[in-house]
Scaffold this motif. Structure first.
Motif, PDB file in Angstrom:
ATOM      1  N   UNK A 168      -9.528  15.574 -34.503  1.00  0.00           N
ATOM      2  CA  UNK A 168     -10.411  16.242 -33.560  1.00  0.00           C
ATOM      3  C   UNK A 168      -9.714  16.429 -32.210  1.00  0.00           C
ATOM      4  N   UNK A 169      -9.606  17.671 -31.766  1.00  0.00           N
ATOM      5  CA  UNK A 169      -8.951  17.985 -30.497  1.00  0.00           C
ATOM      6  C   UNK A 169      -9.953  18.424 -29.423  1.00  0.00           C
ATOM      7  N   UNK A 170     -11.233  18.336 -29.745  1.00  0.00           N
ATOM      8  CA  UNK A 170     -12.256  18.822 -28.816  1.00  0.00           C
ATOM      9  C   UNK A 170     -12.594  17.802 -27.734  1.00  0.00           C
ATOM     10  N   UNK A 171     -12.369  16.537 -28.015  1.00  0.00           N
ATOM     11  CA  UNK A 171     -12.729  15.481 -27.078  1.00  0.00           C
ATOM     12  C   UNK A 171     -11.541  14.553 -26.854  1.00  0.00           C
ATOM     13  N   UNK A 172     -11.526  13.918 -25.696  1.00  0.00           N
ATOM     14  CA  UNK A 172     -10.519  12.903 -25.417  1.00  0.00           C
ATOM     15  C   UNK A 172     -10.843  11.664 -26.245  1.00  0.00           C
ATOM     16  N   UNK A 173      -9.867  11.181 -26.966  1.00  0.00           N
ATOM     17  CA  UNK A 173     -10.094  10.000 -27.805  1.00  0.00           C
ATOM     18  C   UNK A 173      -8.838   9.153 -27.857  1.00  0.00           C
ATOM     19  N   UNK A 174      -8.998   7.858 -27.604  1.00  0.00           N
ATOM     20  CA  UNK A 174      -7.904   6.921 -27.776  1.00  0.00           C
ATOM     21  C   UNK A 174      -7.752   6.584 -29.245  1.00  0.00           C
ATOM     22  N   UNK A 175      -6.704   5.829 -29.549  1.00  0.00           N
ATOM     23  CA  UNK A 175      -6.447   5.447 -30.926  1.00  0.00           C
ATOM     24  C   UNK A 175      -5.303   6.255 -31.516  1.00  0.00           C
ATOM     25  N   UNK A 176      -4.736   5.730 -32.595  1.00  0.00           N
ATOM     26  CA  UNK A 176      -3.593   6.355 -33.245  1.00  0.00           C
ATOM     27  C   UNK A 176      -3.518   5.813 -34.665  1.00  0.00           C
ATOM     28  N   UNK A 177      -2.549   6.267 -35.464  1.00  0.00           N
ATOM     29  CA  UNK A 177      -2.395   5.692 -36.802  1.00  0.00           C
ATOM     30  C   UNK A 177      -2.125   4.189 -36.778  1.00  0.00           C
ATOM     31  N   UNK A 178      -1.695   3.673 -35.627  1.00  0.00           N
ATOM     32  CA  UNK A 178      -1.448   2.233 -35.516  1.00  0.00           C
ATOM     33  C   UNK A 178      -2.749   1.435 -35.447  1.00  0.00           C
ATOM     34  N   UNK A 179      -3.775   2.024 -34.850  1.00  0.00           N
ATOM     35  CA  UNK A 179      -5.039   1.311 -34.709  1.00  0.00           C
ATOM     36  C   UNK A 179      -5.943   1.980 -33.697  1.00  0.00           C
ATOM     37  N   UNK A 180      -7.131   1.432 -33.531  1.00  0.00           N
ATOM     38  CA  UNK A 180      -8.108   1.991 -32.596  1.00  0.00           C
ATOM     39  C   UNK A 180      -7.620   1.835 -31.160  1.00  0.00           C
ATOM     40  N   UNK A 181      -8.196   2.648 -30.279  1.00  0.00           N
ATOM     41  CA  UNK A 181      -7.808   2.573 -28.876  1.00  0.00           C
ATOM     42  C   UNK A 181      -8.830   3.252 -27.992  1.00  0.00           C
ATOM     43  N   UNK A 182      -8.721   2.975 -26.706  1.00  0.00           N
ATOM     44  CA  UNK A 182      -9.628   3.567 -25.731  1.00  0.00           C
ATOM     45  C   UNK A 182      -8.831   3.986 -24.507  1.00  0.00           C
ATOM     46  N   UNK A 183      -9.199   5.130 -23.926  1.00  0.00           N
ATOM     47  CA  UNK A 183      -8.669   5.541 -22.639  1.00  0.00           C
ATOM     48  C   UNK A 183      -9.641   5.058 -21.570  1.00  0.00           C
TER      49      UNK A 183
END
Length: 253
Positions: free
Chosen positions: A205-220
């Motif tokens: 999804x490129x519509x919203x800012x989202x943290x996280x990656x294939x390594x694991x969850x994340x938050x900005x």
């Protein structure tokens, strides 16, 4: 970087049975993509014959990482036969420094892990921490540095482990913070379990800012005022469920 865990900081033995209530599941609101592969979410069929413990051990200065930890606990707790144990690592900063940094008081409902040896009771561990210049915060590194006796006897060898992180900016280390932490697992002989792209369309999804990656969850976290979004919480919940299923499958192997 911002307060939520960017490079510039911003915002006797506890019985494992005393688990902390997890955050409400976000999947009930449809936050988890419907095309997330079911086999990766619910593949832990069958019984291992005992309750398995997934430890979620984290450091959170302003609450962003803790929010992900609670959501991961909600996801893991939905897997039958898994007991979730939430623990925070010891704080290394003085109360005076924390006050000047305007860090809120820690929630006493989540106890500090009594000793590194507690990890021996875990069947799997998720570690959560904010970034400091692309690597884990000193508080979490200090905890890992205290695990020497476990390393010497390889007490954690073969246990699965994973990471979730918080950064202050979009280029602040969502991947490198987890990547540079893998060395800690390697020396303990632990198995690194990334989430890959098992979150389905939510990873694209490129519509919203989202943290996280294939390594694991994340938050900005930005300057500390931005709270985890529904998408970020849903990814954390997915990671908790995914890791719990992995722990269960490993125990049945």
């Amino acid at each position: 970087m911002g307060k939520g865990g960017g490079c510039v900081p911003s915002k006797k033995r506890q019985p494992p049975a005393n688990t902390v209530a997890a955050a409400p599941s976000s999947s009930s609101a449809g936050a988890v993509p419907r095309d997330a592969p079911e086999e990766t979410l619910d593949s832990a069929a069958g019984e291992s014959g005992r309750t398995l413990r997934l430890y979620i051990v984290f450091y959170s200065m302003y609450g962003h990482v803790e929010a992900l930890a609670r959501q991961a606990a909600a996801g893991a707790g939905a897997v039958e036969g898994i007991e979730v144990v939430l623990r925070r690592v010891p704080e290394t900063l003085s109360p005076e420094v924390l006050e000047k940094m305007q860090a809120p008081a820690k929630d006493p409902a989540v106890p500090v892990i009594a000793a590194p040896a507690d990890l021996e009771e875990a069947d799997g561990v998720l570690f959560g921490f904010p970034t400091r210049y692309g690597a884990m915060a000193a508080q979490m590194k200090s905890f890992f540095d205290s695990t020497g006796s476990l390393w010497e006897k390889q007490r954690l060898a073969g246990k699965p482990g994973g990471f979730f992180v918080s950064t202050g900016t979009q280029g602040g280390g969502q991947e490198t913070t987890a990547w540079t932490a893998i060395t800690q697992l390697v020396h303990h002989g632990m198995l690194f379990v990334p989430i890959g792209y098992t979150f389905g369309s939510g990873m694209f999804n490129m519509d919203d800012i989202r943290g996280g990656s294939p390594y694991g969850a994340g938050v900005f976290a930005g300057d500390g005022s931005r709270q985890p979004s529904e998408a970020e919480l849903a990814l954390a919940e997915h990671q908790g469920k995914y890791m719990a299923a992995f722990v269960k499958k490993l125990a049945q192997a």
